[in-house]
Scaffold this motif. Structure first.
Motif, PDB file in Angstrom:
ATOM      1  N   TYR A   1      22.095   8.289  17.476  1.00 30.94           N
ATOM      2  CA  TYR A   1      22.249   8.323  16.017  1.00 30.94           C
ATOM      3  C   TYR A   1      21.466   7.186  15.354  1.00 30.94           C
ATOM      4  N   VAL A   2      21.585   5.974  15.889  1.00 26.34           N
ATOM      5  CA  VAL A   2      20.916   4.810  15.315  1.00 26.34           C
ATOM      6  C   VAL A   2      19.400   4.962  15.357  1.00 26.34           C
ATOM      7  N   LYS A   3      18.897   5.603  16.395  1.00 18.04           N
ATOM      8  CA  LYS A   3      17.452   5.788  16.525  1.00 18.04           C
ATOM      9  C   LYS A   3      16.958   7.022  15.778  1.00 18.04           C
ATOM     10  N   GLY A   4      17.897   7.870  15.365  1.00 17.32           N
ATOM     11  CA  GLY A   4      17.518   9.125  14.721  1.00 17.32           C
ATOM     12  C   GLY A   4      17.923   9.202  13.273  1.00 17.32           C
ATOM     13  N   GLU A   5      18.785  10.181  12.917  1.00 17.42           N
ATOM     14  CA  GLU A   5      19.116  10.463  11.523  1.00 17.42           C
ATOM     15  C   GLU A   5      19.819   9.305  10.816  1.00 17.42           C
ATOM     16  N   GLY A   6      20.491   8.442  11.586  1.00 14.39           N
ATOM     17  CA  GLY A   6      21.244   7.355  10.964  1.00 14.39           C
ATOM     18  C   GLY A   6      20.497   6.046  10.865  1.00 14.39           C
ATOM     19  N   SER A   7      19.231   6.024  11.214  1.00 13.03           N
ATOM     20  CA  SER A   7      18.477   4.773  11.283  1.00 13.03           C
ATOM     21  C   SER A   7      18.488   3.999   9.969  1.00 13.03           C
ATOM     22  N   ASN A   8      18.123   4.646   8.879  1.00 14.78           N
ATOM     23  CA  ASN A   8      18.041   3.951   7.586  1.00 14.78           C
ATOM     24  C   ASN A   8      19.419   3.509   7.110  1.00 14.78           C
ATOM     25  N   LEU A   9      20.402   4.383   7.269  1.00 20.20           N
ATOM     26  CA  LEU A   9      21.770   4.063   6.856  1.00 20.20           C
ATOM     27  C   LEU A   9      22.291   2.838   7.613  1.00 20.20           C
ATOM     28  N   VAL A  10      22.155   2.837   8.916  1.00 16.52           N
ATOM     29  CA  VAL A  10      22.694   1.743   9.733  1.00 16.52           C
ATOM     30  C   VAL A  10      21.960   0.437   9.453  1.00 16.52           C
ATOM     31  N   ASN A  11      20.644   0.490   9.382  1.00 16.41           N
ATOM     32  CA  ASN A  11      19.864  -0.726   9.131  1.00 16.41           C
ATOM     33  C   ASN A  11      20.198  -1.334   7.773  1.00 16.41           C
ATOM     34  N   THR A  12      20.337  -0.483   6.752  1.00 16.23           N
ATOM     35  CA  THR A  12      20.691  -0.986   5.418  1.00 16.23           C
ATOM     36  C   THR A  12      22.090  -1.593   5.430  1.00 16.23           C
ATOM     37  N   ALA A  13      23.034  -0.917   6.085  1.00 16.99           N
ATOM     38  CA  ALA A  13      24.421  -1.402   6.133  1.00 16.99           C
ATOM     39  C   ALA A  13      24.514  -2.753   6.826  1.00 16.99           C
ATOM     40  N   ILE A  14      23.762  -2.944   7.900  1.00 21.38           N
ATOM     41  CA  ILE A  14      23.806  -4.217   8.626  1.00 21.38           C
ATOM     42  C   ILE A  14      23.233  -5.340   7.758  1.00 21.38           C
ATOM     43  N   ARG A  15      22.141  -5.067   7.062  1.00 21.81           N
ATOM     44  CA  ARG A  15      21.536  -6.091   6.204  1.00 21.81           C
ATOM     45  C   ARG A  15      22.460  -6.477   5.047  1.00 21.81           C
ATOM     46  N   ALA A  16      23.193  -5.495   4.516  1.00 24.63           N
ATOM     47  CA  ALA A  16      23.990  -5.720   3.303  1.00 24.63           C
ATOM     48  C   ALA A  16      25.479  -5.866   3.588  1.00 24.63           C
ATOM     49  N   LYS A  17      25.869  -6.084   4.829  1.00 27.17           N
ATOM     50  CA  LYS A  17      27.270  -5.965   5.221  1.00 27.17           C
ATOM     51  C   LYS A  17      28.206  -6.949   4.537  1.00 27.17           C
ATOM     52  N   GLU A  18      27.705  -8.068   4.046  1.00 27.14           N
ATOM     53  CA  GLU A  18      28.567  -9.048   3.383  1.00 27.14           C
ATOM     54  C   GLU A  18      28.356  -9.073   1.866  1.00 27.14           C
ATOM     55  N   SER A  19      27.632  -8.111   1.362  1.00 24.58           N
ATOM     56  CA  SER A  19      27.267  -8.113  -0.058  1.00 24.58           C
ATOM     57  C   SER A  19      28.128  -7.147  -0.867  1.00 24.58           C
ATOM     58  N   GLU A  20      28.554  -7.612  -2.030  1.00 28.46           N
ATOM     59  CA  GLU A  20      29.243  -6.741  -2.973  1.00 28.46           C
ATOM     60  C   GLU A  20      28.267  -6.143  -3.977  1.00 28.46           C
ATOM     61  N   ASN A  21      26.988  -6.440  -3.830  1.00 26.50           N
ATOM     62  CA  ASN A  21      25.992  -5.871  -4.723  1.00 26.50           C
ATOM     63  C   ASN A  21      25.765  -4.399  -4.384  1.00 26.50           C
ATOM     64  N   ARG A  22      25.075  -3.717  -5.270  1.00 33.80           N
ATOM     65  CA  ARG A  22      24.936  -2.284  -5.155  1.00 33.80           C
ATOM     66  C   ARG A  22      23.887  -1.864  -4.119  1.00 33.80           C
ATOM     67  N   VAL A  23      24.194  -0.757  -3.466  1.00 35.33           N
ATOM     68  CA  VAL A  23      23.235  -0.059  -2.611  1.00 35.33           C
ATOM     69  C   VAL A  23      23.017   1.320  -3.217  1.00 35.33           C
ATOM     70  N   LEU A  24      21.789   1.609  -3.615  1.00 31.66           N
ATOM     71  CA  LEU A  24      21.474   2.950  -4.109  1.00 31.66           C
ATOM     72  C   LEU A  24      21.429   3.924  -2.953  1.00 31.66           C
ATOM     73  N   ILE A  25      22.036   5.094  -3.140  1.00 33.11           N
ATOM     74  CA  ILE A  25      21.928   6.200  -2.204  1.00 33.11           C
ATOM     75  C   ILE A  25      21.107   7.264  -2.922  1.00 33.11           C
ATOM     76  N   ILE A  26      19.878   7.446  -2.517  1.00 26.30           N
ATOM     77  CA  ILE A  26      18.915   8.248  -3.268  1.00 26.30           C
ATOM     78  C   ILE A  26      18.707   9.601  -2.580  1.00 26.30           C
ATOM     79  N   PHE A  27      18.969  10.670  -3.313  1.00 24.96           N
ATOM     80  CA  PHE A  27      18.812  12.027  -2.803  1.00 24.96           C
ATOM     81  C   PHE A  27      17.589  12.677  -3.453  1.00 24.96           C
ATOM     82  N   LYS A  28      16.752  13.256  -2.630  1.00 22.70           N
ATOM     83  CA  LYS A  28      15.568  13.957  -3.135  1.00 22.70           C
ATOM     84  C   LYS A  28      15.855  15.447  -3.212  1.00 22.70           C
ATOM     85  N   TRP A  29      15.626  16.034  -4.379  1.00 26.98           N
ATOM     86  CA  TRP A  29      15.892  17.462  -4.602  1.00 26.98           C
ATOM     87  C   TRP A  29      15.078  18.329  -3.647  1.00 26.98           C
ATOM     88  N   LYS A  30      15.638  19.464  -3.294  1.00 27.36           N
ATOM     89  CA  LYS A  30      14.870  20.496  -2.595  1.00 27.36           C
ATOM     90  C   LYS A  30      13.873  21.107  -3.576  1.00 27.36           C
TER      91      LYS A  30
END
Length: 397
Positions: A368-397
């Motif tokens: 999962y970490v090497k595949g579909e979850g790579s961006n999610l996991v990497n962002t979460a680890i970098r921001a794990k102690e932050s109360e600031n916002r994380v944008l979750i950006i969805f691209k339309w079909k």
């Protein structure tokens, strides 16, 4: 900046989906049927082709801590974020989430504002409207104040389309000398359209929609609360765009007459627990999809219309993010013509990742970490102690 005049605008949080499908009956107007007996769960992959994450880093400066998102604009490799309630300011971040600047100018002098509302970018100029002082402040893309301009007329929200037309939306208390909510001026300042009469019967029930105008290829759509039909303004002419079928559960004249006799607390009780089915004014649109929030008594649902396949869907509140097993999505707002966004905090995103990890075997987690979850996991680890916002950006079909 020229003589552009603006007023009242922002962004508004929007909501989501879950899937039941109804094919449209024959009609000249596309019709979204809201069927409360066929409400199911929806999946992000039905409407979006990808998801991305961006943490607005707050480690370098206290000024980087964001209060409220009222409007997020992505422009030329930067993000511009407007907060009209807490800090009464706007922020500039780089495309990769690095803090650049916080712009704050509360006051009554030149380059200062008291009650900011409109926030947008046109021709590489940031425009910020001050309701109380009836002026528009302009800034360059680095946040440097340029000049104060005069607004054209009072309004709650304003939109500028790609052709330079100015769309003004006003509640009745803003303009006492007109019976219409919308006025459109062309790029030369000539009044070209006046329409959409005030709905006096709903004056006590207005929902705050921070982005009632949405530009599509065919024109600008007015997304207003309590209506049963959306209209598009094309070449200064209004045309039906999407009708809502409430299945006999919508507002009736007796409901509206009854409301007039209720005191404030009784109205609140009615709004929170006893309302007929209605559109609450919050929606995101693409060329293919309409996704809007509807309320019935104590329940919120999502209505989706697919213009390509002429299909209606009614969903439970909350979208399953099956694109990368991310958090369930409870709010969407427009970002640009290709994307919409939701948000969370760094701390909450990390909690979600830790919860996911506990459900997987070691081998599944590594895949999962090497595949579909790579961006999610990497962002979460970098921001794990932050109360600031994380944008979750969805691209339309």
């Amino acid at each position: 900046m020229g003589k552009l005049k603006l007023f009242g605008f922002a962004s508004f949080l929007v909501f989501f989906f879950d899937a039941c499908t109804v094919h449209e009956t024959k009609s000249e107007i596309p019709t979204l049927s809201i069927d409360l007996d066929q409400v199911r769960k929806g999946k992000a992959s039905d409407y979006f082709e990808s998801v991305d994450y961006l943490w607005f880093e707050d480690e370098s400066s206290e000024d980087a801590s964001i209060g409220v998102f009222h409007r997020v604009i992505k422009h030329k490799g930067r993000f511009y974020i407007f907060d009209e309630d807490i800090c009464i300011c706007f922020y500039i971040f780089s495309e990769d989430g690095k803090f650049i600047k916080k712009i704050k100018g509360y006051g009554e002098g030149p380059g200062e504002y008291m009650s900011p509302s409109v926030f947008l970018i046109q021709n590489d100029t940031i425009l910020l409207n001050d309701i109380s002082q009836k002026k528009i402040l302009s800034y360059d893309l680095d946040g440097n104040w340029l000049e104060d301009g005069e607004q054209r007329l009072p309004a709650n929200e304003v939109h500028l389309d790609s052709k330079g037309n100015e769309y003004y939306f006003s509640r009745s208390y803003m303009l006492n000398n007109t019976k219409n909510q919308v006025r459109v001026f062309d790029k030369h300042g000539h009044l070209k359209f006046v329409g959409f009469p005030y709905k006096d019967e709903f004056l006590g029930l207005n929902v705050v929609n921070r982005k009632p105008f949405v530009e599509l290829s065919g024109g600008v759509v007015l997304v207003d609360d309590y209506i049963d039909t959306l209209y598009i303004i094309d070449q200064y002419v209004e045309k039906p765009f999407l009708a809502f079928d409430f299945k006999d559960k919508g507002y009736k004249s007796k409901d509206l007459e009854r409301l007039k006799d209720l005191d404030v607390m009784e109205q609140l009780e009615f709004l929170n627990k006893k309302t007929p089915l209605y559109f609450d004014g919050r929606a995101v649109l693409s060329e293919r999809f309409f996704i809007g929030s509807f309320r019935f008594q104590e329940k919120s649902v999502i209505g989706v219309y697919d213009f390509e396949n002429h299909v209606s869907s009614t969903f439970d509140f909350g979208v399953i993010n099956d694109l990368d097993q991310g958090k369930v999505i409870y709010g969407l707002s427009p970002l640009d013509q290709e994307s919409v966004y939701s948000w969370t905090t760094g701390i909450d995103l990390y909690k979600h990742v830790e919860s996911l990890k506990r459900t997987m075997s070691k081998e599944e987690w590594q895949k999962y970490v090497k595949g579909e979850g790579s961006n999610l996991v990497n962002t979460a680890i970098r921001a794990k102690e932050s109360e600031n916002r994380v944008l979750i950006i969805f691209k339309w079909k």
